[in-house]
Design an enzyme around this catalytic site. Structure first.
Site, mmCIF file in Angstrom:
data_model
loop_
_atom_site.group_PDB
_atom_site.id
_atom_site.type_symbol
_atom_site.label_atom_id
_atom_site.label_comp_id
_atom_site.label_asym_id
_atom_site.label_seq_id
_atom_site.Cartn_x
_atom_site.Cartn_y
_atom_site.Cartn_z
ATOM 1 N N ARG A 264 -2.885 -2.165 -0.318
ATOM 2 C CA ARG A 264 -1.585 -1.544 -0.162
ATOM 3 C C ARG A 264 -1.404 -0.406 -1.168
ATOM 4 O O ARG A 264 -0.877 0.659 -0.852
ATOM 5 C CB ARG A 264 -0.473 -2.584 -0.331
ATOM 6 C CG ARG A 264 0.856 -2.129 0.250
ATOM 7 C CD ARG A 264 2.002 -2.887 -0.382
ATOM 8 N NE ARG A 264 1.924 -4.320 -0.174
ATOM 9 C CZ ARG A 264 2.492 -4.950 0.845
ATOM 10 N NH1 ARG A 264 3.154 -4.275 1.742
ATOM 11 N NH2 ARG A 264 2.405 -6.254 0.949
ATOM 12 N N ALA A 265 -1.895 -0.632 -2.386
ATOM 13 C CA ALA A 265 -1.740 0.376 -3.435
ATOM 14 C C ALA A 265 -2.431 1.675 -3.033
ATOM 15 O O ALA A 265 -1.878 2.764 -3.204
ATOM 16 C CB ALA A 265 -2.328 -0.144 -4.739
#
Ligand SMILES: [Zn+2]
Length: 663
Positions: A264-265
């Protein structure tokens, strides 16, 4: 431009980034800045009369107010900023289905909530850290999916809910759970400016506003329209911005260098970098875009422990960026060996992946030193010795649940039993106010005896409003856990005190997970002291505990009286939150002249019991000869007494097991 405005604007350009969380102390104009955002968002075209803000160009086919006629004239209105108050109920947030009308009139009536109001605008939650986890989950789900879904007793409604989510919080009042933290796209820390010139500018602006509010507004409106135009331009450019392989490699290298979980990052960082390029008028993502994006997208994703502070180290960031640049096979650097054959499909040998996680496995809570360092025995009792360096707590462990007896009605949490909006069904009541959860069996039972009198013919039940029964649910509430900790010399050696602190730290971690408010009173030497007034910040409590000096006499009675007084005030302040007093002591009360003070402590304990405060005593007595004094205080408190060694969650299991073996 400051980080907060930048983060908001990037989300305005590219809502897919996933919102902004703003952390900062009070008085840093967080709310003012968020509210100013609405003024610069491009206006939206809506279908007139649609409560869900459908776009006339592409109305939501599932719109509860639809289907919309395509011939209806459009209406343009400013983008909306909807504020979600912390005390909002689930119905207020997602909307309410009128079950009463569904059952008695046979119509599907839906009253839209805040998610509907925020569709195609901004949803703003001040003090998002104080919002119940369940509601935060709901918000983040809606934000991620772009739809809101409500279901009650088989009646359901779904509608579009695309909004820019902005949360603000003061970390001193408690942290957001890491799982939730991670779901905000970007985070920024705000602080009042330290630079005198900047502070002067803020003051000057304030004076300008007071002297000539109209002129001030005109000047700022000009700035606003320039910003609004820039956002609109950036939005139009966004789909054409190129993220090159080099830039993408830099994104992944930075994420690897900061040891963040999941992908996600990387995705958020890439999106933010693209938005920043569009905002800056660039056609492709530059290193500067990646750096800016990483600074906003990563700090909250690398946290490991609720007690760690977030932050991003500039050196590591620069290093990762330059490493990824150097590893780039397509980069025609001075060495000139990039041009030839294309790189193998597997990528350059370990290019981004070979980054060393910079600071090792920092995932375990800080390992404190427990060594007693040759400090002989617990002989400090007689001398009110000067404070030495405070003893560090031993490693925290999982503790058994201590709870307040009876059934409360406090804010949702995970400690004591309570009537609540969620949980298991325990019965029903006659519906008063809005019916939210129908108890079907009891409703049918209530209606059945009246069917003949009501003249029912044929199948189907003739329901009247007075038949409707609301389900009563029992869940758990959070409490105020007030720790009253004996820090006197009688508590023994450094090793013993370290174990005691470790136990209290474990109880604090537990309180954090159970959504409790916590407070800390300590007593030693000649007095009791409120080391920490009731707060949401378990971090602050943990810090006070670690610094806590120990040694000296044991004014147990003073500690209990101080607790009694504090709880009396809290009861007025927050009457629904039931307190739980946790007394951590060996019970050896000693007074100024070294004499015993047991009777005073028993009297103080009696006061607390009479006030109806629930308590638990953690008995810290150690050594071969046991006096059981803590247990005696516990009896006067009407409290359960738990030995320090038995506090761990699995010690019960161990006890049962050994008992079985013996049998
Ligand atoms: Zn609509």
């Amino acid at each position: 431009m400051d980080d907060m405005r930048l983060a908001l604007l990037l989300n305005a350009v590219s809502p897919a980034i996933g919102g902004v969380l703003v952390r900062g102390e009070k008085g840093t104009a967080k709310s003012t800045t968020v509210r100013a955002l609405a003024a610069v968002l491009p206006p939206v075209d809506v279908v007139p009369g649609c409560r869900f803000a459908c776009d006339p160009a592409a109305p939501d086919p599932a719109c509860p107010d639809g289907p919309h006629e395509t011939t209806a004239p459009d209406q343009t209105r400013p983008a909306r900023l909807v504020e979600l108050p912390v005390g909002a109920s689930e119905d207020r947030v997602v909307g309410a289905l009128d079950l009463e009308r569904a059952l008695t009139e046979g119509v599907k009536a839906f009253e839209p909530g805040l998610l509907a109001a925020a569709n195609r605008g901004v949803l703003y939650v001040d003090e998002v850290n104080l919002l119940h986890d369940h509601l935060v989950d709901l918000l983040l789900d809606a934000a991620a999916l772009g739809t809101a879904y409500v279901e009650r007793e088989g009646v359901s409604v779904r509608h579009a809910a695309r909004f820019l989510l902005v949360g603000t919080m003061n970390p001193e009042e408690g942290e957001l759970r890491p799982q939730l933290l991670d779901r905000f796209g970007l985070t920024v820390e705000v602080a009042a400016p330290r630079d005198p010139a900047e502070r002067a500018e803020v003051v000057r602006r304030r004076f300008a506003h007071d002297a000539d509010p109209t002129g001030f507004a005109v000047q700022w409106a000009a700035d606003e329209s320039a910003l609004a135009a820039r956002i609109a331009t950036a939005r139009a450019r966004l789909p054409y911005v190129v993220l090159s392989d080099t830039a993408l490699r830099q994104v992944t290298a930075v994420c690897a260098a900061f040891d963040v979980d999941g992908l996600r990052a990387d995705i958020v960082t890439a999106r933010a970098a693209i938005a920043h390029a569009a905002w800056s008028g660039r056609e492709s993502v530059s290193e500067d875009d990646v750096r800016t994006a990483a600074r906003l997208a990563l700090p909250h994703r690398r946290r490991r422990n609720p007690f760690d502070a977030p932050g991003l180290d500039d050196e590591t960031l620069d290093q990762a960026l330059s490493d990824a640049r150097a590893d780039d096979p397509e980069d025609d650097g001075p060495d000139g060996n990039g041009g030839g054959s294309p790189p193998p499909l597997g990528g350059p040998g370990g290019g981004g992946g070979a980054q060393e996680p910079s600071d090792g496995e920092a995932s375990v809570p800080k390992a404190p030193e427990t060594a007693p360092r040759g400090e002989g025995g617990g002989r400090t009792d007689a001398a009110p010795a000067p404070d030495r360096a405070a003893v560090a707590p031993s490693d925290p462990f999982r503790v058994q649940r201590l709870e307040v007896p009876g059934i409360g009605a406090g804010a949702a949490g995970r400690r004591s039993r309570a009537r609540s909006e969620r949980g298991r069904v325990v019965g029903s009541t006659r519906s008063s106010g809005t019916l939210t959860r129908l108890h079907l069996t009891d409703t049918v039972l209530a209606a059945a005896p009246h069917q003949v009198a009501r003249g029912r013919r044929g199948p189907g039940l003739d329901l009247r409003p007075e038949d409707l029964r609301q389900t009563t649910l029992e869940g758990r509430e959070g409490n105020l856990v007030l720790f009253v900790v004996d820090a006197s010399g009688s508590m023994g050696s450094r090793a013993r005190m370290s174990a005691v602190k470790g136990a209290v730290l474990s109880l604090l971690l537990d309180a954090y997970q159970r959504r409790d408010k916590v407070g800390l009173i300590t007593f030693r030497g000649s007095a009791a002291e409120v080391a920490l007034p009731p707060t949401w910040s378990v971090e602050a409590a943990a810090a006070r505990l670690t610094e806590l000096p120990t040694g000296g006499r044991t004014p147990l009675a003073a500690g209990l009286l101080r607790a009694h007084e504090l709880l009396r005030v809290e009861r007025v302040r927050d009457p629904r939150r039931r307190p739980l007093l946790v007394l951590v002591t060996d019970g050896r009360a000693t007074g100024a002249r070294g004499g015993s003070q047991l009777s005073d402590s028993y009297a103080a304990a009696g006061l607390i019991a009479t006030a109806g405060t629930a308590s638990v005593v953690v008995d810290c007595e150690s050594g071969p000869v046991r006096l059981g004094l803590a247990g005696a205080v516990g009896a006067h408190l009407g409290a359960r007494t738990v030995r320090l060694e038995d506090l761990a969650a699995d010690s019960l299991v161990a006890t049962v097991r050994s008992a079985r073996k013996a049998a």
